[in-house]
Design an enzyme around this catalytic site. Structure first.
Site, PDB file in Angstrom:
ATOM      1  CG  HIS A 219      -0.119  -0.064   2.507  1.00 54.54           C
ATOM      2  ND1 HIS A 219      -0.081  -1.285   2.981  1.00 54.54           N
ATOM      3  CD2 HIS A 219      -0.146   0.659   3.102  1.00 54.54           C
ATOM      4  CE1 HIS A 219       0.767  -1.385   4.171  1.00 54.54           C
ATOM      5  NE2 HIS A 219       0.339   0.219   4.554  1.00 54.54           N
TER       6      HIS A 219
ATOM      7  CG  HIS B 220       0.741   5.615   3.930  1.00 53.57           C
ATOM      8  ND1 HIS B 220      -0.146   5.946   4.735  1.00 53.57           N
ATOM      9  CD2 HIS B 220       1.565   4.726   3.479  1.00 53.57           C
ATOM     10  CE1 HIS B 220       0.105   4.382   5.984  1.00 53.57           C
ATOM     11  NE2 HIS B 220       1.655   4.002   4.714  1.00 53.57           N
TER      12      HIS B 220
END
Length: 144
Positions: free
Chosen positions: A105, A107
Site C-alpha cells: 500500500h 500512503h
C-alpha cells in the site's frame, strides 16, 4: 533473505473481499484507494493493488505501475480537495522498514506548508470525519 509468504487474512485483503468496511474514494480494474483510518493529515489516502503482494519486494511490475498511476490521480485530486501545498508519498517494506500491514500500500498525504504530520497514535479517526474527507476527494476526482 527470502520474503515471507503473503497472508491472505491481512486487513487489506479482507477489505478487497468486502469482509471489512472502508471509505472508498476510487477504484479501477487493478487498484483501490481508501481513506486511512488513522490519518496523519486530512485526506490521507491509501492506494492498494487488488492483486496479492506483500510489498515492493514481491509486487509484479504491472501492479506497481497501476498503483503509482492511481497514487498520482489521488495526489492531483487532493491538491484541489484539501487545498494542499504539496503531497507526501510513503511506502514501507517489511517490519524493519516500518511496514505494519503486509499487503502493498502507498500512503498519499496532502500537506500544508508549515503543518507537520500528525503523530501515528494508533487511534482510529471518527467515521463521519473520514466519510466527509472521502466525499471531498471523490468530488475532486469527478472534476479532474
Amino acid at each position: 533473505m527470502t520474503t515471507p509468504a503473503y497472508d491472505t487474512d491481512n486487513i487489506f485483503a479482507k477489505i478487497l473481499r468486502g469482509e471489512l468496511p472502508a471509505h472508498k474514494v476510487y477504484e479501477d480494474d487493478m487498484t483501490i484507494a481508501i481513506m486511512d483510518i488513522m490519518p496523519r493529515a486530512d485526506g490521507h489516502t491509501l492506494v492498494i493493488p487488488k492483486n496479492a503482494s506483500r510489498n515492493l519486494l514481491d509486487v509484479k511490475a504491472e501492479d506497481i505501475n497501476a498503483v503509482m498511476a492511481t497514487a498520482q490521480k489521488i495526489a492531483r485530486a487532493q491538491m484541489t480537495a484539501f487545498e494542499a501545498d504539496g503531497i507526501t508519498v510513503q511506502q514501507f517494506n517489511e517490519s524493519a522498514g516500518g511496514q505494519v500491514i503486509f499487503h502493498l500500500h502507498v500512503h498519499v498525504i496532502p500537506r500544508k506548508e508549515g503543518v507537520p504530520l500528525k503523530p501515528h497514535t494508533g487511534e482510529m479517526a471518527d467515521g463521519e470525519l473520514l466519510s466527509g474527507f472521502a466525499d471531498q476527494l471523490r468530488k475532486a476526482l469527478e472534476t479532474a
